[in-house]
Scaffold this active site. Structure first.
Site, PDB file in Angstrom:
ATOM      1  CG  HIS A  18     -14.589   3.070 -13.645  1.00 50.61           C
ATOM      2  ND1 HIS A  18     -13.907   2.448 -14.281  1.00 50.61           N
ATOM      3  CD2 HIS A  18     -13.786   4.376 -13.500  1.00 50.61           C
ATOM      4  CE1 HIS A  18     -12.884   2.785 -14.873  1.00 50.61           C
ATOM      5  NE2 HIS A  18     -12.799   4.161 -14.423  1.00 50.61           N
TER       6      HIS A  18
ATOM      7  CG  ASP B  41     -15.390   5.884 -10.548  1.00 52.50           C
ATOM      8  OD1 ASP B  41     -15.025   7.036 -11.248  1.00 52.50           O
ATOM      9  OD2 ASP B  41     -14.563   5.002 -10.590  1.00 52.50           O
ATOM     10  CG  ASP B  42     -15.990   7.085 -14.887  1.00 52.76           C
ATOM     11  OD1 ASP B  42     -15.228   8.052 -14.246  1.00 52.76           O
ATOM     12  OD2 ASP B  42     -15.460   6.451 -15.838  1.00 52.76           O
TER      13      ASP B  42
ATOM     14  CE  LYS C 184     -12.043   6.235  -8.493  1.00 52.22           C
ATOM     15  NZ  LYS C 184     -12.150   6.043  -9.941  1.00 52.22           N
TER      16      LYS C 184
ATOM     17  CE  LYS D  45     -12.703   8.576 -16.848  1.00 53.71           C
ATOM     18  NZ  LYS D  45     -12.838   7.459 -16.658  1.00 53.71           N
TER      19      LYS D  45
ATOM     20  CG  ASP E 213     -15.482  10.488 -10.408  1.00 53.07           C
ATOM     21  OD1 ASP E 213     -16.290  10.305 -11.212  1.00 53.07           O
ATOM     22  OD2 ASP E 213     -14.571  10.009 -10.375  1.00 53.07           O
ATOM     23  CG  HIS E 214     -14.991  12.457 -13.919  1.00 52.03           C
ATOM     24  ND1 HIS E 214     -15.581  11.658 -14.880  1.00 52.03           N
ATOM     25  CD2 HIS E 214     -14.203  11.924 -13.266  1.00 52.03           C
ATOM     26  CE1 HIS E 214     -14.828  10.536 -14.736  1.00 52.03           C
ATOM     27  NE2 HIS E 214     -13.974  10.580 -13.689  1.00 52.03           N
TER      28      HIS E 214
ATOM     29  CG  HIS F 263      -8.007   6.564  -8.671  1.00 50.43           C
ATOM     30  ND1 HIS F 263      -8.538   6.724  -9.616  1.00 50.43           N
ATOM     31  CD2 HIS F 263      -6.479   6.275  -9.165  1.00 50.43           C
ATOM     32  CE1 HIS F 263      -7.635   6.401 -10.549  1.00 50.43           C
ATOM     33  NE2 HIS F 263      -6.534   6.208 -10.158  1.00 50.43           N
TER      34      HIS F 263
ATOM     35  CB  CYS G 291     -10.674   9.492 -11.301  1.00 46.69           C
ATOM     36  SG  CYS G 291     -11.738   8.367 -12.018  1.00 46.69           S
TER      37      CYS G 291
END
Ligand SMILES: *[C@@H]1O[C@H](CO)[C@@H](O)[C@H](O)[C@H]1NC(C)=O
Length: 607
Positions: free
Chosen positions: A302, A47-48, A146, A380, A354-355, A148, A87
Site C-alpha cells: 500500500h 495489501d493492494d 493490518k 482496485k 485483499d484485491h 481495517h 479493503c
C-alpha cells in the site's frame, strides 16, 4: 552359574512383555497424537498487490523468488477471487466466509471503506470469523498487521469491533491501515476533494472576514456587527471542522496497538516492516507446541511505499518494485521460520492479496505507485472487472499437498473460512456461508469447483455474476452495470481514485454485458447472440442464480422492481458504512496519553 543364567532368563521373561507393553503403549501414543494433531495455519495477506506483480503469475521483470518457491512447493490458484475490490469489504468477507453485505459492510454510497478509527462502523460483534471458530477448537490465534474492520462502537475502549473480540487472542499491528497521510508530504487519501472544498471555503471566509474588518476599521463603509459576528463564527467553525479531523489524520489513524493498548501514536512508518515481521516470527516460535492460526496481514504494498535502504533502488520498477521485492523477502523469512522450527509438514501456509492493484495510482515524482493486474481489465475499486478481484492464491503444505499443482477453477477468498473449519475438525452448525472447502481441489480429489456461480459486488449493488457451467470450460461473466471511468479531469473514477457504484457514476447495461473469461480473460470482446449460441440460456441461468442468491440474504428485501439488481441493506443487519458510522467522533478515538493530546512511542529497545 546355572542359577545366574536362570535368574537372568527369568528376569528377561518378565522384562520382555513389559518392554513390549511399553513399546506398544508408546506406539499407540504416537499414532494417537498424529491423528489428533491439528494443522497450523499461516495466512499471509498483502495489501493492494496485483496478480501481475508476481513472477510465478507471469511477471518476468520483478524478482519474487520466495513467493515463486512457495508456489512451486505447493498449489497455485489462477482464478482466486476476492469478494470485493476494496479493503474493508474484501477483508470482512475473507474473515467471515460470507459476502460483505451480510455483515453490513457493503456501502450504498460514497464511502466504501472505513475512514476513521474514531468512527463507529466495523465488523459487527454478532459476526463470526474463522479465528473465532479456531479459537473454540483450542487454537492459539494471532493477528499481526493490518485490521481495517473497526475498533469501537459507543465509547473509547469498548473495542466491540477489535480483533480481540473477533477471535484473535493476540493482536499487534495497525487497527486501521497504512495510508498516505501517515507520512508527511505524500498527500491525503481521505476524501481529498471534500478536504479541498473545506479548505477553500475556510480561506474564502477568512479573506471575506479580513476584508470586512479592514473596511470597518478604515471607515470606508459601515459594516454591521450583525454580519461580522456570524461570519467570524462561521470562519472558526469551518477551520475546526476542516482542521481537527483532517489535519490530525496521522495522529488519529496511524497508530499501532498491542491487544487493546495503543502503543504508538502516530506510528513511525520506517521501522514498521521489521517490527511486523519480528512480531510474526515471535508468534510462531512461541507456539511451536500447540495448534495455532497466524494471520499475517502485511502493510505492504500500500502507499506510501516503504523506503527501506536495503531495497531502495534495487528493482527495475522504481519505488513500487523495491517495495514489492521487500515484501517478497519478508514472505521468504516467514517460510524460513516455519521450516526452521520443524513446522513445515504440519503447517498450511497461504499467500494472497485483499484485491487487485490500484492502476490509476501514480505519482508525478515516483511514477507507478499501484500494482499491476496483468492481462485483466481494471483494478482496485473498479467494481466487478476482473483486475480488481482476481488475486494471487498460493497454498503450501508439504505434508499434505503435492508440489507444483495448478488449479484453474474459480475459487474465492471466502473459501478459507470453511477450509480452516474443516481442517480443524469443526463440525458445529454455522450460518449461511458463501465459501466452500478447498481441500478436495487442493488435493486433486476434485477437478470441478463448487462455485458454479459467484456474485461480484460494487458496494451493496450486485455488479456482475460469474457462471462456470457444469461440464464446460467456459466461465461466463455477466455485468449488469459498469463504473464510469472518465478521462482525467472529468470527475470520474480517475479523479476520485475510487469508482463509485451508484447513480450517475455507473452505466447500466440492458441486456447485460457478457464475456467468456476462458476465451477472453481480458473482458475485451462482449458476446452477442450471433457469436454465442448459449447467449439467452446464460442470461436465464444467471438471472435464476441471482434470485436464489437474493433469497439467501436473510431479511434482505430486493428493492423496487425498477432497480432489480439492487439489494438494500439487510433490515436485520445494520449497515456499517453510513456517514453516521464513518465520521470521526472524539469519544471513539483510540488514544494513548490524554485525549486530545495523544502521543506515545513503542519501546523497541528489546527488539
Ligand atoms: C511486472 O510488475 C511491474 C510492477 O508492478 C509492472 O510495472 C510490470 O508491467 C510487470 N510486468 C509484466 C510483464 O507483467
Amino acid at each position: 552359574m546355572n542359577s545366574a543364567l536362570c535368574r537372568y532368563s527369568m528376569r528377561s521373561a518378565l522384562l520382555l512383555p513389559l518392554l513390549l507393553f511399553l513399546l506398544l503403549a508408546a506406539g499407540r501414543d504416537v499414532t494417537g497424537e498424529e491423528v489428533d494433531k491439528k494443522p497450523n495455519f499461516v495466512l499471509m495477506m498483502v495489501d493492494d498487490l496485483g496478480i501481475g506483480d508476481i513472477g510465478c503469475y507471469g511477471n518476468d521483470t520483478i524478482r519474487t523468488p520466495n513467493i515463486d518457491k512457495l508456489a512451486s512447493e505447493g498449489v497455485k490458484l489462477t482464478q482466486h477471487i476476492a469478494a470485493a475490490p476494496l479493503c474493508t469489504p474484501s477483508r470482512a468477507a475473507f474473515m467471515t466466509g460470507r459476502y460483505a453485505l451480510r455483515s453490513g459492510l457493503g456501502s450504498a454510497g460514497r464511502v466504501q471503506v472505513l475512514l476513521f478509527l474514531g468512527g463507529s462502523g466495523g465488523l459487527p460483534p454478532t459476526e463470526t470469523t474463522f479465528a473465532k471458530r479456531l479459537q473454540q477448537q483450542g487454537y492459539t490465534t494471532g493477528l499481526v498487521g493490518k485490521w481495517h474492520l473497526g475498533v469501537n462502537c459507543e465509547s473509547r475502549g469498548d473495542h466491540c469491533h477489535h480483533p480481540n473480540q473477533h477471535g484473535f487472542s493476540h493482536f499487534y499491528g495497525l487497527p486501521f491501515t497504512l495510508f498516505n497521510d501517515c507520512v508527511p508530504g505524500h498527500g491525503s487519501c481521505v476524501l481529498a476533494d471534500l478536504q479541498h472544498a473545506l479548505k477553500n471555503l475556510t480561506m474564502l471566509l477568512g479573506v471575506g472576514l479580513v476584508t470586512m474588518v479592514c473596511v470597518r476599521v478604515c471607515g470606508l463603509f459601515e459594516v454591521s456587527l450583525w454580519l461580522l459576528v456570524p461570519l467570524s463564527f462561521l470562519c472558526i467553525l469551518a477551520t475546526v471542522v476542516w482542521y481537527v479531523p483532517f489535519m490530525l489524520l496521522p495522529t488519529w489513524n496511524c497508530i499501532i496497538m498491542r491487544n487493546q493498548e495503543v502503543i504508538e501514536q502516530p506510528m513511525t512508518v520506517e521501522t514498521l516492516p521489521q517490527r511486523l515481521l519480528g512480531e510474526a516470527q515471535i508468534f510462531l516460535k512461541r507456539n511451536v507446541d500447540n495448534p495455532f492460526l497466524l494471520f499475517f496481514s502485511l502493510a505492504h504494498v500500500h502507499t506510501p511505499l516503504f523506503n527501506t535502504p536495503a531495497f531502495a533502488g534495487k528493482s527495475r520498477h522504481g519505488r513500487y518494485g523495491d517495495n514489492l521485492e521487500e515484501m517478497d523477502w519478508i514472505i521468504g523469512k516467514m517460510t524460513e521460520t516455519v521450516d526452521s522450527l520443524g513446522l513445515a509438514d504440519n503447517t498450511l501456509m497461504y499467500f494472497t492479496s485483499d484485491h487487485g492493484g490500484h492502476l490509476e495510482d501514480a505519482n508525478l515524482l515516483i511514477g507507478q505507485t499501484g500494482g499491476w493486474n496483468s492481462i485483466y481489465k481494471g483494478g482496485k475499486a473498479m467494481g466487478g472487472w476482473e483486475g480488481g478481484i482476481r488475486v494471487p492464491g498460493i497454498f503450501r503444505w508439504p505434508g499434505r499437498l503435492a508440489a507444483g499443482r495448478v488449479v484453474d477453477e474459480p475459487t474465492s477468498l471466502m473459501d478459507l473460512y470453511p477450509t480452516l473449519k474443516y481442517l480443524a475438525q469443526d463440525t458445529q452448525p454455522d450460518r449461511q456461508l458463501d465459501g466452500h472447502n478447498l481441500m478436495p481441489l487442493l488435493e486433486g480429489k476434485a477437478v470441478r469447483s463448487e462455485h458454479e456461480f459467484m456474485f461480484h459486488y460494487c458496494g451493496i449493488y450486485l455488479n456482475a455474476v460469474r457462471w462456470h457451467p457444469p461440464g464446460s470450460d467456459s466461465v461466463f461473466k455477466v455485468h449488469f452495470f459498469t463504473p464510469n471511468f472518465s478521462p482525467p479531469g472529468a470527475g470520474g473514477c480517475y479523479d476520485t481514485k475510487v469508482c463509485l457504484c451508484h447513480g450517475e457514476h455507473v452505466t447500466h447495461h440492458n441486456p447485460p454485458l457478457l464475456y467468456d473469461l476462458f476465451r477472453d480473460p481480458s473482458e475485451s470482446r462482449p458476446l452477442t447472440p450471433d457469436i454465442e449460441p448459449r447467449y439467452s440460456e446464460i442470461l436465464k441461468q444467471t438471472a435464476r442464480a441471482v434470485e436464489r442468491h437474493k433469497s439467501s440474504l436473510t431479511n434482505e428485501q430486493a428493492s423496487d422492481a425498477t432497480q432489480s439488481h439492487v439489494n438494500t441493506a439487510a433490515s436485520s443487519v445494520q449497515n456499517q458504512m453510513t456517514w453516521n458510522k464513518i465520521l470521526w467522533r472524539p469519544w471513539l478515538q483510540p488514544c494513548c496519553g490524554t485525549f486530545p493530546f495523544c502521543g506515545c512511542k513503542e519501546d523497541t529497545t528489546h527488539m
